[in-house]
Design an enzyme around this catalytic site. Sequence first.
Site, PDB file in Angstrom:
ATOM      1  N   ASP A 192       0.849  -1.192   0.000  1.00  0.00           N
ATOM      2  CA  ASP A 192       0.000   0.000   0.000  1.00  0.00           C
ATOM      3  C   ASP A 192       0.886   1.243   0.000  1.00  0.00           C
ATOM      4  OD1 ASP A 192      -3.275   0.124   1.047  1.00  0.00           O
ATOM      5  OD2 ASP A 192      -2.160   1.987   0.833  1.00  0.00           O
TER       6      ASP A 192
ATOM      7  N   VAL B 191       1.339   1.103  -6.585  1.00  0.00           N
ATOM      8  CA  VAL B 191       1.060   0.042  -7.563  1.00  0.00           C
ATOM      9  C   VAL B 191       1.073   0.550  -9.005  1.00  0.00           C
ATOM     10  CG1 VAL B 191      -0.219  -1.455  -5.971  1.00  0.00           C
ATOM     11  CG2 VAL B 191      -1.459   0.295  -7.298  1.00  0.00           C
TER      12      VAL B 191
ATOM     13  N   ASN C 107      -6.128  -5.226  -5.456  1.00  0.00           N
ATOM     14  CA  ASN C 107      -7.299  -4.600  -4.839  1.00  0.00           C
ATOM     15  C   ASN C 107      -7.175  -3.089  -4.703  1.00  0.00           C
ATOM     16  OD1 ASN C 107      -9.674  -4.547  -2.814  1.00  0.00           O
ATOM     17  ND2 ASN C 107      -7.927  -3.762  -1.640  1.00  0.00           N
TER      18      ASN C 107
ATOM     19  N   SER D 278     -19.369  -1.102 -10.956  1.00  0.00           N
ATOM     20  CA  SER D 278     -19.135  -0.060 -11.965  1.00  0.00           C
ATOM     21  C   SER D 278     -18.271  -0.554 -13.119  1.00  0.00           C
ATOM     22  CB  SER D 278     -18.467   1.149 -11.314  1.00  0.00           C
ATOM     23  OG  SER D 278     -19.248   1.609 -10.240  1.00  0.00           O
TER      24      SER D 278
ATOM     25  N   TYR E 148     -13.471   5.683 -13.994  1.00  0.00           N
ATOM     26  CA  TYR E 148     -13.634   4.499 -13.129  1.00  0.00           C
ATOM     27  C   TYR E 148     -14.381   3.406 -13.885  1.00  0.00           C
ATOM     28  CZ  TYR E 148     -14.432   2.071  -8.631  1.00  0.00           C
ATOM     29  OH  TYR E 148     -14.445   1.168  -7.592  1.00  0.00           O
TER      30      TYR E 148
HETATM   31  P1  NAD Z   1     -10.054   2.081   0.679  1.00  0.00           P
HETATM   32  O1  NAD Z   1      -9.850   3.504   0.319  1.00  0.00           O
HETATM   33  O2  NAD Z   1     -10.417   1.730   2.061  1.00  0.00           O
HETATM   34  O3  NAD Z   1      -8.784   1.219   0.267  1.00  0.00           O
HETATM   35  C1  NAD Z   1      -8.043   1.469  -0.903  1.00  0.00           C
HETATM   36  C2  NAD Z   1      -6.579   1.266  -0.570  1.00  0.00           C
HETATM   37  O4  NAD Z   1      -5.836   1.394  -1.791  1.00  0.00           O
HETATM   38  C3  NAD Z   1      -6.045   2.336   0.411  1.00  0.00           C
HETATM   39  O5  NAD Z   1      -5.365   1.714   1.492  1.00  0.00           O
HETATM   40  C4  NAD Z   1      -5.100   3.155  -0.438  1.00  0.00           C
HETATM   41  O6  NAD Z   1      -3.996   3.690   0.276  1.00  0.00           O
HETATM   42  C5  NAD Z   1      -4.670   2.125  -1.468  1.00  0.00           C
HETATM   43  N1  NAD Z   1      -4.112   2.747  -2.676  1.00  0.00           N
HETATM   44  C6  NAD Z   1      -4.657   3.756  -3.397  1.00  0.00           C
HETATM   45  N2  NAD Z   1      -3.814   4.087  -4.397  1.00  0.00           N
HETATM   46  C7  NAD Z   1      -2.720   3.279  -4.284  1.00  0.00           C
HETATM   47  C8  NAD Z   1      -1.521   3.158  -5.004  1.00  0.00           C
HETATM   48  N3  NAD Z   1      -1.236   3.943  -6.054  1.00  0.00           N
HETATM   49  N4  NAD Z   1      -0.630   2.219  -4.617  1.00  0.00           N
HETATM   50  C9  NAD Z   1      -0.892   1.434  -3.543  1.00  0.00           C
HETATM   51  N5  NAD Z   1      -2.014   1.499  -2.818  1.00  0.00           N
HETATM   52  C10 NAD Z   1      -2.914   2.436  -3.187  1.00  0.00           C
HETATM   53  O7  NAD Z   1     -11.197   1.587  -0.321  1.00  0.00           O
HETATM   54  P2  NAD Z   1     -11.809   0.126  -0.609  1.00  0.00           P
HETATM   55  O8  NAD Z   1     -13.253   0.325  -0.788  1.00  0.00           O
HETATM   56  O9  NAD Z   1     -11.326  -0.887   0.342  1.00  0.00           O
HETATM   57  O10 NAD Z   1     -11.193  -0.130  -2.059  1.00  0.00           O
HETATM   58  C11 NAD Z   1     -10.616  -1.346  -2.440  1.00  0.00           C
HETATM   59  C12 NAD Z   1     -11.008  -1.645  -3.877  1.00  0.00           C
HETATM   60  O11 NAD Z   1     -12.414  -1.866  -3.930  1.00  0.00           O
HETATM   61  C13 NAD Z   1     -10.716  -0.536  -4.882  1.00  0.00           C
HETATM   62  O12 NAD Z   1     -10.195  -1.103  -6.054  1.00  0.00           O
HETATM   63  C14 NAD Z   1     -12.077   0.061  -5.146  1.00  0.00           C
HETATM   64  O13 NAD Z   1     -12.172   0.651  -6.419  1.00  0.00           O
HETATM   65  C15 NAD Z   1     -12.932  -1.181  -5.047  1.00  0.00           C
HETATM   66  N6  NAD Z   1     -14.356  -0.970  -4.817  1.00  0.00           N
HETATM   67  C16 NAD Z   1     -14.792  -0.316  -3.704  1.00  0.00           C
HETATM   68  C17 NAD Z   1     -16.152  -0.127  -3.527  1.00  0.00           C
HETATM   69  C18 NAD Z   1     -16.688   0.621  -2.329  1.00  0.00           C
HETATM   70  O14 NAD Z   1     -17.874   0.976  -2.357  1.00  0.00           O
HETATM   71  N7  NAD Z   1     -15.922   0.842  -1.285  1.00  0.00           N
HETATM   72  C19 NAD Z   1     -17.053  -0.629  -4.452  1.00  0.00           C
HETATM   73  C20 NAD Z   1     -16.584  -1.313  -5.565  1.00  0.00           C
HETATM   74  C21 NAD Z   1     -15.221  -1.481  -5.730  1.00  0.00           C
END
Ligand code: NAD
Length: 260
Positions: A36, A59, A85, A139, A150
């Site tokens: 992360d 990433v 993720n 999405s 997105y």
């Molecule tokens: P979150 O913000 O809690 O976690 C996302 C994590 O990704 C964070 O810890 C952040 O620091 C890390 N991150 C962001 N950019 C980064 C980079 N360049 N390099 C390394 N780490 C990076 O959100 P979440 O909801 O747990 O998201 C996880 C995944 O789920 C994402 O891909 C998001 O698009 C997807 N998602 C989330 C939802 C929702 O409603 N929360 C719905 C559908 C999909």
Amino acid sequence: MRFHGKVAIITGGASGIGAASVRRLHAEGASVMIADLSDTGAALAQELGERAAFQATDVADPAAVKALVAATVARFGGIDILYNNAGIGCFGETPDLAIEDWRRVIAIDLDAVFYACRAAIPEMRKRGGGVIINTASASGLAGDYGFTAYNAAKGAVVNYTRSLAIDHARDNIRANAICPGPVDTPILTDGIMQVPGLRDAWEQVVPMKRFARPEEIAAVACFLASDDASYLTGAAIPVDGGLGAHTGQPDLRAIFAAAN
Ligand code: NAD
């Protein structure tokens, strides 16, 4: 202990869905590398102790992802599970979306998945197989108003997952995508959910009338990572409280009831 002796990399493992998946995989016996941008991942690794490590990783940087894979192999001896993720969101209709914002979303949500798979698949081959899980999104299966980049990135992750699945079936590597609906994580709660009325409006369109807990997505990720999913590859699995099962047409029951 479904994952005893297995090694997993989880990107975006410091928060939300990623952190819940780190905890679950670790609790079931895996050695887990948390990748992360956020140092919160270091605290989580420290809390979990043995079989957990953190590597600060952007990433979207292919060199950093290569270093992540090398560090995981050096620390734990190989890679069995890659959970891509990490992700970000960004609003803006096409004419208004800054090119840098488009590129940032595509870099983190799509390019990064390719970089990690490219680096990890040779290591999985050495182990005789492996599992790739990609967090796409509801999405990625349909469009949202104003969610241009997105939608593009997550839709591409879904189809890239299919490509991975068919190319690497002969390597004994399975690849699946998870397509969550709204999940209670900082990506939502720290940002757009501050807008009054947004949460209510969102919950109204989910048949289960609530957001998911991150643990409910992690449970599906762990199923996909496990041998229980041994014949499951190339799928994009909605975990969305029924969101994607709805055509989008109005609830005629309410209209009929009001007319009577
Ligand atoms: P979150 O913000 O809690 O976690 C996302 C994590 O990704 C964070 O810890 C952040 O620091 C890390 N991150 C962001 N950019 C980064 C980079 N360049 N390099 C390394 N780490 C990076 O959100 P979440 O909801 O747990 O998201 C996880 C995944 O789920 C994402 O891909 C998001 O698009 C997807 N998602 C989330 C939802 C929702 O409603 N929360 C719905 C559908 C999909």
